[in-house]
Write a protein that holds these residues in place. Sequence first.
Motif, PDB file in Angstrom:
ATOM      1  N   SER A   9       0.852  -1.197   0.000  1.00  0.00           N
ATOM      2  CA  SER A   9       0.000   0.000   0.000  1.00  0.00           C
ATOM      3  C   SER A   9       0.880   1.237   0.000  1.00  0.00           C
ATOM      4  N   MET A  87      -9.118  -2.390  -7.600  1.00  0.00           N
ATOM      5  CA  MET A  87      -9.842  -2.891  -8.770  1.00  0.00           C
ATOM      6  C   MET A  87      -9.935  -4.416  -8.779  1.00  0.00           C
ATOM      7  N   SER A 123      -6.460  -5.926   2.385  1.00  0.00           N
ATOM      8  CA  SER A 123      -7.387  -4.970   2.984  1.00  0.00           C
ATOM      9  C   SER A 123      -8.294  -4.432   1.885  1.00  0.00           C
ATOM     10  N   GLN A 124      -9.582  -4.387   2.164  1.00  0.00           N
ATOM     11  CA  GLN A 124     -10.535  -3.896   1.169  1.00  0.00           C
ATOM     12  C   GLN A 124     -11.521  -2.942   1.828  1.00  0.00           C
ATOM     13  N   ASN A 126     -14.866  -2.766   0.465  1.00  0.00           N
ATOM     14  CA  ASN A 126     -16.173  -3.406   0.308  1.00  0.00           C
ATOM     15  C   ASN A 126     -16.534  -4.212   1.570  1.00  0.00           C
ATOM     16  N   PHE A 132     -14.214 -10.864  -2.768  1.00  0.00           N
ATOM     17  CA  PHE A 132     -12.958 -11.153  -3.492  1.00  0.00           C
ATOM     18  C   PHE A 132     -12.330 -12.478  -3.050  1.00  0.00           C
TER      19      PHE A 132
HETATM   20  C1  LIG Z   1      -7.227   2.626  -6.935  1.00  0.00           C
HETATM   21  C2  LIG Z   1      -8.085   2.004  -5.876  1.00  0.00           C
HETATM   22  C3  LIG Z   1      -8.855   0.922  -6.189  1.00  0.00           C
HETATM   23  C4  LIG Z   1      -9.632   0.307  -5.219  1.00  0.00           C
HETATM   24  N1  LIG Z   1     -10.381  -0.776  -5.553  1.00  0.00           N
HETATM   25  C5  LIG Z   1     -11.121  -1.413  -4.603  1.00  0.00           C
HETATM   26  C6  LIG Z   1     -11.890  -2.559  -4.930  1.00  0.00           C
HETATM   27  O1  LIG Z   1     -11.913  -3.024  -6.051  1.00  0.00           O
HETATM   28  N2  LIG Z   1     -12.611  -3.128  -3.933  1.00  0.00           N
HETATM   29  C7  LIG Z   1     -12.604  -2.636  -2.632  1.00  0.00           C
HETATM   30  O2  LIG Z   1     -13.273  -3.228  -1.759  1.00  0.00           O
HETATM   31  N3  LIG Z   1     -11.872  -1.559  -2.308  1.00  0.00           N
HETATM   32  C8  LIG Z   1     -11.131  -0.942  -3.248  1.00  0.00           C
HETATM   33  N4  LIG Z   1     -10.371   0.150  -2.920  1.00  0.00           N
HETATM   34  C9  LIG Z   1     -10.299   0.560  -1.494  1.00  0.00           C
HETATM   35  C10 LIG Z   1      -9.112  -0.075  -0.761  1.00  0.00           C
HETATM   36  O3  LIG Z   1      -8.960  -1.426  -1.076  1.00  0.00           O
HETATM   37  C11 LIG Z   1      -9.302   0.018   0.734  1.00  0.00           C
HETATM   38  O4  LIG Z   1      -9.489   1.346   1.138  1.00  0.00           O
HETATM   39  C12 LIG Z   1      -8.146  -0.617   1.477  1.00  0.00           C
HETATM   40  O5  LIG Z   1      -8.515  -0.881   2.792  1.00  0.00           O
HETATM   41  C13 LIG Z   1      -6.926   0.299   1.465  1.00  0.00           C
HETATM   42  O6  LIG Z   1      -5.887  -0.316   2.158  1.00  0.00           O
HETATM   43  P1  LIG Z   1      -4.712   0.549   2.807  1.00  0.00           P
HETATM   44  O7  LIG Z   1      -5.306   1.305   3.963  1.00  0.00           O
HETATM   45  O8  LIG Z   1      -3.769  -0.496   3.252  1.00  0.00           O
HETATM   46  O9  LIG Z   1      -4.149   1.420   1.752  1.00  0.00           O
HETATM   47  C14 LIG Z   1      -9.622   0.800  -3.883  1.00  0.00           C
HETATM   48  C15 LIG Z   1      -8.815   1.917  -3.572  1.00  0.00           C
HETATM   49  C16 LIG Z   1      -8.071   2.519  -4.551  1.00  0.00           C
HETATM   50  C17 LIG Z   1      -7.226   3.715  -4.194  1.00  0.00           C
END
Ligand SMILES: Cc1cc2nc3c(=O)[nH]c(=O)nc-3n(C[C@H](O)[C@H](O)[C@H](O)COP(=O)(O)O)c2cc1C
Length: 185
Positions: A9, A87, A123-124, A126, A132
């Motif tokens: 990340s 994505m 981490s997501q 959704n 996923f």
């Molecule tokens: C470019 C981009 C694409 C993302 N695509 C998804 C996705 O497909 N599904 C989802 O649940 N979250 C998606 N997210 C949200 C991140 O997965 C989510 O906020 C995650 O917890 C971020 O982790 P981090 O705090 O470690 O950066 C996306 C975020 C970004 C910036």
Amino acid sequence: MKVVGFVGSPREGSNTGIMVEEILNGASEAGAETELLNLSKMNIAPCKACMHCKENNGECGTKDDMQIAYSKIREADAFILGSPVYMWQMSAQAKLFTDRLFANFKTGFEEKYGQKDMALVFSQNNPDENMFKEYFYYTRNMFDFLGYNVVDMLTSTENSIPGEVKNKKEVMGRARKIGRELAKG
Ligand SMILES: Cc1cc2nc3c(=O)[nH]c(=O)nc-3n(C[C@H](O)[C@H](O)[C@H](O)COP(=O)(O)O)c2cc1C
């Protein structure tokens, strides 16, 4: 016993980073030496498919920061790859790292350095934990196929703001447990 964590990340205080760090804390608690590397702060080029690694016993021909990652993995007993879901897949940072592991594939890596244990972290945002799931297992199977022993996988939903996962006791507890498991070897 050494465990190294790679975070895919780019965010400061990322949820992925927190989860990987908590796994490392668990490993450290169990006596392992640990290290965390942030892939977004490393200069890692895409695999060029030059096949240098296949002709040179696994030595990648691209001399960038992936060389640091290769040596950390070689020295470690286990490693962690963490990524936010971007994505529906792993982030580009995590994918660059993953593609470059091609150098360790079918080049005598396990014979020379031993089979490495591994944990995956996602981490997501959704809220659906099954959304996923297929991708996570597909990725896990890929790493098993590449020759790593994926011991466990940690996933967490509804993380939009950096640091949010810290309040999720169940996730943090699971992270510590995975760390202790990795440290057992
Ligand atoms: C470019 C981009 C694409 C993302 N695509 C998804 C996705 O497909 N599904 C989802 O649940 N979250 C998606 N997210 C949200 C991140 O997965 C989510 O906020 C995650 O917890 C971020 O982790 P981090 O705090 O470690 O950066 C996306 C975020 C970004 C910036």
